[in-house]
Write a protein that holds these residues in place. Structure first.
Motif, PDB file in Angstrom:
ATOM      1  N   LEU A 123       0.948  -0.737   0.358  1.00  0.00           N
ATOM      2  CA  LEU A 123      -0.563   0.412   0.238  1.00  0.00           C
ATOM      3  C   LEU A 123       0.889   1.521   0.384  1.00  0.00           C
ATOM      4  O   LEU A 123       0.965   1.982  -0.674  1.00  0.00           O
ATOM      5  N   SER A 124       1.803   1.362   0.881  1.00  0.00           N
ATOM      6  CA  SER A 124       2.611   2.869   1.209  1.00  0.00           C
ATOM      7  C   SER A 124       3.387   3.045  -0.413  1.00  0.00           C
ATOM      8  O   SER A 124       3.594   3.687  -0.814  1.00  0.00           O
ATOM      9  N   PHE A 125       3.626   1.717  -0.990  1.00  0.00           N
ATOM     10  CA  PHE A 125       4.605   1.987  -2.529  1.00  0.00           C
ATOM     11  C   PHE A 125       4.151   2.294  -2.836  1.00  0.00           C
ATOM     12  O   PHE A 125       4.310   3.427  -4.273  1.00  0.00           O
ATOM     13  N   LEU A 126       2.693   1.351  -3.689  1.00  0.00           N
ATOM     14  CA  LEU A 126       1.970   1.981  -4.685  1.00  0.00           C
ATOM     15  C   LEU A 126       1.417   3.125  -3.910  1.00  0.00           C
ATOM     16  O   LEU A 126       1.260   4.449  -5.493  1.00  0.00           O
ATOM     17  N   ALA A 127       1.464   3.839  -2.703  1.00  0.00           N
ATOM     18  CA  ALA A 127       0.553   5.656  -2.966  1.00  0.00           C
ATOM     19  C   ALA A 127       1.460   6.381  -3.308  1.00  0.00           C
ATOM     20  O   ALA A 127       0.811   7.323  -3.621  1.00  0.00           O
ATOM     21  N   VAL A 128       2.811   6.005  -2.934  1.00  0.00           N
ATOM     22  CA  VAL A 128       3.667   6.937  -2.897  1.00  0.00           C
ATOM     23  C   VAL A 128       3.602   7.457  -4.875  1.00  0.00           C
ATOM     24  O   VAL A 128       4.032   8.275  -5.295  1.00  0.00           O
ATOM     25  N   LEU A 129       3.770   5.842  -5.285  1.00  0.00           N
ATOM     26  CA  LEU A 129       4.370   5.968  -6.664  1.00  0.00           C
ATOM     27  C   LEU A 129       3.353   6.761  -7.339  1.00  0.00           C
ATOM     28  O   LEU A 129       2.958   7.757  -8.243  1.00  0.00           O
ATOM     29  N   TRP A 130       2.283   6.548  -7.043  1.00  0.00           N
ATOM     30  CA  TRP A 130       1.005   7.195  -7.412  1.00  0.00           C
ATOM     31  C   TRP A 130       1.221   8.308  -7.338  1.00  0.00           C
ATOM     32  O   TRP A 130       0.682   9.654  -8.076  1.00  0.00           O
ATOM     33  N   LEU A 131       1.399   9.351  -6.231  1.00  0.00           N
ATOM     34  CA  LEU A 131       1.177  10.536  -6.085  1.00  0.00           C
ATOM     35  C   LEU A 131       2.315  11.221  -6.692  1.00  0.00           C
ATOM     36  O   LEU A 131       2.823  12.382  -7.089  1.00  0.00           O
ATOM     37  N   ILE A 132       3.333  10.465  -6.904  1.00  0.00           N
ATOM     38  CA  ILE A 132       4.821  11.443  -7.412  1.00  0.00           C
ATOM     39  C   ILE A 132       4.396  11.239  -9.337  1.00  0.00           C
ATOM     40  O   ILE A 132       4.012  12.508  -9.775  1.00  0.00           O
ATOM     41  N   TYR A 133       3.277  10.203  -9.731  1.00  0.00           N
ATOM     42  CA  TYR A 133       2.783  10.436 -11.198  1.00  0.00           C
ATOM     43  C   TYR A 133       1.693  10.816 -11.377  1.00  0.00           C
ATOM     44  O   TYR A 133       0.953  11.283 -12.604  1.00  0.00           O
ATOM     45  N   THR A 134       1.108  11.704 -10.296  1.00  0.00           N
ATOM     46  CA  THR A 134      -0.906  11.671 -10.606  1.00  0.00           C
ATOM     47  C   THR A 134      -0.155  13.383 -10.434  1.00  0.00           C
ATOM     48  O   THR A 134      -2.121  13.822 -10.155  1.00  0.00           O
ATOM     49  N   LYS A 135       0.305  13.874  -9.724  1.00  0.00           N
ATOM     50  CA  LYS A 135       0.501  15.000  -9.067  1.00  0.00           C
ATOM     51  C   LYS A 135      -0.460  16.086 -10.192  1.00  0.00           C
ATOM     52  O   LYS A 135      -1.258  16.553 -10.565  1.00  0.00           O
ATOM     53  N   ASP A 136       0.811  16.577 -11.328  1.00  0.00           N
ATOM     54  CA  ASP A 136       0.059  17.496 -12.492  1.00  0.00           C
ATOM     55  C   ASP A 136      -1.631  17.502 -13.054  1.00  0.00           C
ATOM     56  O   ASP A 136      -2.409  18.197 -12.927  1.00  0.00           O
ATOM     57  N   PHE A 137      -2.429  16.057 -12.910  1.00  0.00           N
ATOM     58  CA  PHE A 137      -3.352  15.391 -13.372  1.00  0.00           C
ATOM     59  C   PHE A 137      -4.291  16.045 -12.478  1.00  0.00           C
ATOM     60  O   PHE A 137      -5.595  16.170 -12.863  1.00  0.00           O
TER      61      PHE A 137
END
Length: 218
Positions: A123-137
């Motif tokens: 959960l933590s790594f998937l959450a951080v990964l998604w935080l990195i790549y979805t910011k602009d959207f």
């Protein structure tokens, strides 16, 4: 919960309420706590040379995590953010994904079983990964929300993290809280203040225990 991961005196009902509202991460020692520590210490130690400041911050973070050493989430956060901080201080360019991947590599090297049996790791790594790549959207999607009291930031961060971890949560926990973003929005802003007063109370305690207690109580 937030400071030392102590839950022994917490009733089952309260723990269930946190789980059902998807607010358990609020009271877990994780990357957010480590971030606050590094930012706060960087500010108050700015008068020191870079190398001294880096050493002091590293010692403080390691000491903080040592309080909750059996909490793998805190260890993950410590590894990732200390790596990021060292790179930042060195002036080198850095890539968030590389730091995340290297942190995962170190933890899997230490215990390969966490890939299949540690839900919080996933959960933590998937959450951080998604935080990195979805910011602009997500920032563009919810640009209409006000920035006051970090309302937009809190709401967007919550949605970004949940959007990628919901499938795992459904599989493992069998439930979804549609009010989770609102619940997070209501309480998220209190965390920096909680950590701030705790830090101040620790520092003041070296000079006056009574004064430190009242600061901590706030």
């Amino acid at each position: 919960w937030i400071l030392i991961w102590e839950r022994s005196e917490t009733s089952k009902e309260i723990q269930n309420n946190f789980n059902n509202s998807w607010l358990t991460h609020i009271v877990a020692v994780s990357w957010f706590n480590i971030t606050i520590i590094i930012v706060f210490l960087t500010y108050i130690l700015k008068i020191f040379p870079s190398i001294i400041r880096t050493i002091l911050i590293s010692i403080w973070v390691i000491w903080f995590v040592s309080i909750v050493w059996d909490n793998i989430a805190a260890i993950r956060a410590m590894i990732m953010w200390l790596l990021a901080y060292y790179i930042l201080v060195s002036g080198r360019s850095w890539n968030s994904f590389v730091i995340l991947a290297f942190s995962a590599f170190l933890l899997v090297l230490y215990n390969p079983l966490i890939i299949n049996y540690d839900i919080s790791f996933e959960l933590s790594f998937l959450a951080v990964l998604w935080l990195i790549y979805t910011k602009d959207f997500f920032d563009k999607l919810f640009s209409f929300l006000p920035k006051i009291l970090a309302i937009r930031e809190s709401f967007v961060l919550t949605l970004r993290a949940f959007s990628f971890t919901i499938p795992i949560m459904i599989v493992y926990f069998g439930q979804v809280s549609i009010l989770a973003p609102i619940a997070n929005l209501a309480v998220w802003w209190t965390l920096p203040f909680t950590m701030l007063f705790w830090f101040i109370s620790v520092i003041v305690s070296f000079f006056s225990y009574d004064l430190a207690y009242y600061i901590w109580f706030i």
